[in-house]
Structure formats: C-alpha cells, structure tokens
Write a protein that holds these residues in place. Structure first.
Motif, PDB file in Angstrom:
ATOM      1  N   GLY A 153     -71.533  -0.456 -27.387  1.00 17.38           N
ATOM      2  CA  GLY A 153     -70.869  -1.736 -27.570  1.00 17.38           C
ATOM      3  C   GLY A 153     -69.362  -1.614 -27.444  1.00 17.38           C
ATOM      4  N   ARG A 154     -68.808  -0.580 -28.042  1.00 19.65           N
ATOM      5  CA  ARG A 154     -67.358  -0.356 -27.945  1.00 19.65           C
ATOM      6  C   ARG A 154     -66.952  -0.043 -26.518  1.00 19.65           C
ATOM      7  N   TYR A 155     -67.755   0.749 -25.834  1.00 19.80           N
ATOM      8  CA  TYR A 155     -67.474   1.092 -24.440  1.00 19.80           C
ATOM      9  C   TYR A 155     -67.536  -0.160 -23.560  1.00 19.80           C
TER      10      TYR A 155
ATOM     11  N   ILE B  84     -64.463  -1.909 -21.396  1.00 17.52           N
ATOM     12  CA  ILE B  84     -64.567  -2.212 -19.963  1.00 17.52           C
ATOM     13  C   ILE B  84     -64.228  -3.676 -19.707  1.00 17.52           C
ATOM     14  N   LYS B  85     -64.711  -4.571 -20.554  1.00 20.04           N
ATOM     15  CA  LYS B  85     -64.428  -5.998 -20.384  1.00 20.04           C
ATOM     16  C   LYS B  85     -62.936  -6.277 -20.535  1.00 20.04           C
ATOM     17  N   ILE B  86     -62.305  -5.671 -21.511  1.00 19.89           N
ATOM     18  CA  ILE B  86     -60.865  -5.870 -21.714  1.00 19.89           C
ATOM     19  C   ILE B  86     -60.089  -5.375 -20.499  1.00 19.89           C
ATOM     20  N   ALA B  87     -60.456  -4.204 -19.976  1.00 18.82           N
ATOM     21  CA  ALA B  87     -59.777  -3.657 -18.799  1.00 18.82           C
ATOM     22  C   ALA B  87     -59.988  -4.562 -17.587  1.00 18.82           C
ATOM     23  N   HIS B  88     -61.198  -5.086 -17.440  1.00 17.49           N
ATOM     24  CA  HIS B  88     -61.489  -5.988 -16.319  1.00 17.49           C
ATOM     25  C   HIS B  88     -60.656  -7.273 -16.427  1.00 17.49           C
ATOM     26  N   ASP B  89     -60.613  -7.845 -17.626  1.00 16.39           N
ATOM     27  CA  ASP B  89     -59.832  -9.068 -17.821  1.00 16.39           C
ATOM     28  C   ASP B  89     -58.347  -8.832 -17.553  1.00 16.39           C
ATOM     29  N   ARG B  90     -57.852  -7.679 -17.979  1.00 13.03           N
ATOM     30  CA  ARG B  90     -56.442  -7.355 -17.736  1.00 13.03           C
ATOM     31  C   ARG B  90     -56.149  -7.240 -16.240  1.00 13.03           C
TER      32      ARG B  90
END
Length: 61
Positions: A8-10, A14-20
C-alpha cells in the motif's frame, strides 16, 4: 508491518510520483510567457534533459 501495508505504501508513493510528473508536464506544456509569469523556471533550448524529454514525451520545455 505486513506485506499489504508495504504494498500500500509503495502504491501510494508511485501515485504521488505519477501525479507530480503529470503536473510538471502540464506546466512545461504552457507557453514560455505564461511559465515566466507564474515563476516556473524555463529551460534553455540547448538543455540536454529538455531535448531528451522532448524526444521521449513529444513535448519540450
């Protein structure tokens, strides 16, 4: 820590990096005068990283 917590943390990272990256691509696609108005650092046209991004993503800075 269970395996599912780690996954879940991983996944969240990944989602945060994608959004950025998505936000950066959107800002980089703005015209140069708008980027300057909002204070976004513009890349010089001879920047090798900008050339690579342009080649890979189809858009330049």
């Amino acid at each position: 820590m269970s395996m599912f917590e780690s996954l879940g943390r991983y996944g969240a990272a990944i989602k945060i990096a994608h959004d950025r990256r998505k936000s950066i691509r959107a800002l980089n696609s703005l015209p140069a005068h708008v980027q300057k108005d909002i204070g976004w650092p513009a890349s010089p046209p001879n920047d090798p990283q900008a050339a690579l991004a342009s080649l890979l993503l189809g858009t330049g800075r």
